[in-house]
Enzyme design. Structure first.
Site, mmCIF file in Angstrom:
data_model
loop_
_atom_site.group_PDB
_atom_site.id
_atom_site.type_symbol
_atom_site.label_atom_id
_atom_site.label_comp_id
_atom_site.label_asym_id
_atom_site.label_seq_id
_atom_site.Cartn_x
_atom_site.Cartn_y
_atom_site.Cartn_z
ATOM 1 N NE ARG A 84 -4.309 -1.551 1.625
ATOM 2 C CZ ARG A 84 -5.182 -2.065 2.468
ATOM 3 N NH1 ARG A 84 -5.022 -1.893 3.772
ATOM 4 N NH2 ARG A 84 -6.216 -2.736 2.038
ATOM 5 N N GLY A 87 -10.780 -8.325 -2.340
ATOM 6 C CA GLY A 87 -10.437 -9.362 -1.370
ATOM 7 C C GLY A 87 -9.591 -10.534 -1.815
ATOM 8 N N GLY A 92 -13.157 -3.415 -0.206
ATOM 9 C CA GLY A 92 -14.558 -2.975 -0.129
ATOM 10 C C GLY A 92 -14.859 -1.819 -1.071
ATOM 11 C CE LYS A 146 -22.837 -14.245 5.467
ATOM 12 N NZ LYS A 146 -22.962 -13.137 6.398
HETATM 13 P P1 AMP Z 1 -15.041 -13.888 0.264
HETATM 14 O O1 AMP Z 1 -14.362 -13.052 1.302
HETATM 15 O O2 AMP Z 1 -16.527 -13.861 0.302
HETATM 16 O O3 AMP Z 1 -14.469 -13.649 -1.121
HETATM 17 O O4 AMP Z 1 -14.701 -15.399 0.653
HETATM 18 C C1 AMP Z 1 -13.427 -15.911 0.558
HETATM 19 C C2 AMP Z 1 -13.301 -17.124 1.435
HETATM 20 O O5 AMP Z 1 -14.219 -18.117 1.003
HETATM 21 C C3 AMP Z 1 -11.934 -17.741 1.353
HETATM 22 O O6 AMP Z 1 -11.384 -17.775 2.654
HETATM 23 C C4 AMP Z 1 -12.202 -19.147 0.841
HETATM 24 O O7 AMP Z 1 -11.381 -20.115 1.434
HETATM 25 C C5 AMP Z 1 -13.645 -19.373 1.219
HETATM 26 N N1 AMP Z 1 -14.272 -20.389 0.376
HETATM 27 C C6 AMP Z 1 -14.358 -20.398 -0.950
HETATM 28 N N2 AMP Z 1 -14.968 -21.513 -1.392
HETATM 29 C C7 AMP Z 1 -15.269 -22.250 -0.306
HETATM 30 C C8 AMP Z 1 -15.925 -23.501 -0.103
HETATM 31 N N3 AMP Z 1 -16.346 -24.236 -1.132
HETATM 32 N N4 AMP Z 1 -16.103 -23.920 1.154
HETATM 33 C C9 AMP Z 1 -15.652 -23.170 2.182
HETATM 34 N N5 AMP Z 1 -15.025 -21.981 2.069
HETATM 35 C C10 AMP Z 1 -14.842 -21.529 0.831
#
Ligand code: AMP
Length: 399
Positions: free
Chosen positions: A39, A352, A375, A202
């Site tokens: 950064r 992210g 974000g 999510k």
């Molecule tokens: P996000 O911050 O919503 O982009 O989520 C990223 C996180 O989702 C990472 O830590 C991944 O390891 C987790 N992730 C992605 N696919 C899976 C899955 N099939 N089961 C559990 N965790 C997951």
């Protein structure tokens, strides 16, 4: 009104106050050590430009961590000052606070050309967007530069309110310029075929972005834990894979929209009996009762590659699986590799964990743009702009 950037203004002999995102990770055992300087490195182009073009004084400001409006020396900007001084080969004076009485004196001295204000978030007024605080910061300088794209989604004093005191004297820095130009290519008129890949954990966090993208994309490829609520919504059994009822409801809403045929879901998976346990291939969409899917399978990788072939614009947000574990990183790495080879397309990786995955894979410089705004990048794609960007462009009304 067009947004102005620093290369459109004469900075010679001006006192410049500039907001950066120096919110770097520190070593938990030794808080004086920065573990990743990216950064700060990204800010150097703007800082050097201002110095090389004769700015009289440069007042730098940033937040670091979450000191919650109180002085907490765990979050001092001292390590940042030291790193900057080394990189710029010049003294960097760190003030005791942003409202230090000595600052006005420092501004009259010939030495101390670069002044770094102590952590903005030691003052509760920063996050409140307080006018008096913004006015005090503004009183130090002739012009304002905002290069903190990563915090431009916040209406804070140093990113938003301060613009009210620099009518026609507020400019974006080079990082801001790069981010806005790249993200605008996705948000405004993306060249077709346009494919978006959305992964991660999510649905609720990404629902807005999906709703916005689905209108313009040709295909929306869904991977990672995001995929299972969609599969459940279509009536498939996903075993113990990550999935909440609330996310299934949101997925159903998308699958009922007129663009539902654009949604592409995994057709096979890498599964395990436990989180991060021994990997197995599951050749069917449906997943057995005691298994959980942790990555997309090889047939899905092929399918997603087919959908990506010939695309002119690609946006990728979120990993395809539990990529932090090598056994479940293949899907994410395959997508990174495919994108890195799409020389005729504009590829943007934003937000992210897909950014971390691309950095880890060493393919970052093969992408059209890797947006490091977290974000802020997501909100820009959702809303088409950000409060800090709007304030730079139009100023704000002070009451
Ligand atoms: P996000 O911050 O919503 O982009 O989520 C990223 C996180 O989702 C990472 O830590 C991944 O390891 C987790 N992730 C992605 N696919 C899976 C899955 N099939 N089961 C559990 N965790 C997951």
């Amino acid at each position: 009104m067009a947004l102005k950037f620093i290369d459109e203004v004469e900075v010679q002999d001006k006192v410049v106050i500039a907001r950066f995102d120096f919110n770097v990770p520190l070593d938990k055992k030794d808080l004086s050590k920065i573990t990743d300087t990216t950064r700060i490195d990204m800010a150097l182009e703007t800082i050097k430009y201002l110095l090389d073009n004769g700015a009289k004084k440069l007042i730098l400001m940033s937040h670091l961590g979450r000191p919650k409006g109180k002085v907490n020396l765990d979050y001092t900007l001292e390590p940042v000052a030291t790193y900057l001084a080394n990189k710029l080969e010049q003294d960097v004076v760190l003030t005791e606070s942003c409202l230090d009485r000595g600052i006005k004196t420092l501004l009259t001295l010939n030495e101390s050309k670069i002044i770094l204000l102590q952590n903005l978030r030691f003052h509760p007024e920063e996050e409140q967007g307080n006018q008096e605080f913004a006015k005090a910061l503004a009183s130090y300088a002739d012009i304002y530069v905002n290069d903190a794209f990563g915090t431009a989604h916040r209406k804070h004093a140093s990113t938003y309110t301060i613009n009210g005191y620099f009518k026609d004297k507020a400019y974006g820095g080079f990082l801001m310029k790069k981010e806005i130009l790249a993200l605008s290519k996705i948000v405004e008129k993306p060249k077709a075929p346009f494919v978006a890949i959305v992964g991660g954990a999510k649905v609720s966090d990404k629902i807005k972005i999906i709703e916005r993208l689905i209108v313009n994309v040709d295909h929306l490829l869904i991977g990672g834990a995001m995929a299972y609520p969609f599969l459940v919504a279509k009536g498939f059994d996903v075993g113990n894979s990550m999935c909440t009822q609330d996310d299934v409801k949101l997925a159903k809403k998308i699958l009922m929209s007129s663009s539902k045929s654009k949604v592409v879901l995994p057709i096979d998976h890498i599964v395990s009996k436990e989180f991060g346990g021994k990997p197995e291939i599951c050749n069917t969409v449906e997943i057995g009762g005691d298994k959980m899917a942790l990555d997309i399978g090889p047939a899905t990788i092929n399918l997603y590659n087919e959908k990506l072939a010939g695309a002119q614009t690609v946006l990728w947000n979120g990993p395809m699986g539990l990529f932090e574990n090598n056994d479940y990183a293949k899907g994410t790495l395959a997508i990174a590799k495919t994108l890195s080879e799409m020389e005729n397309a504009f590829t943007l990786v934003g937000g992210g964990d897909s950014v971390s995955a691309v950095m880890q894979s060493g393919l970052a410089d093969k992408m059209g743009h890797v947006s490091t705004g977290g974000g802020a990048s997501l909100e820009f794609i959702e809303e088409g702009t950000l409060p800090g960007v709007q304030a730079l462009r139009f100023g704000i009304d002070l009451n």
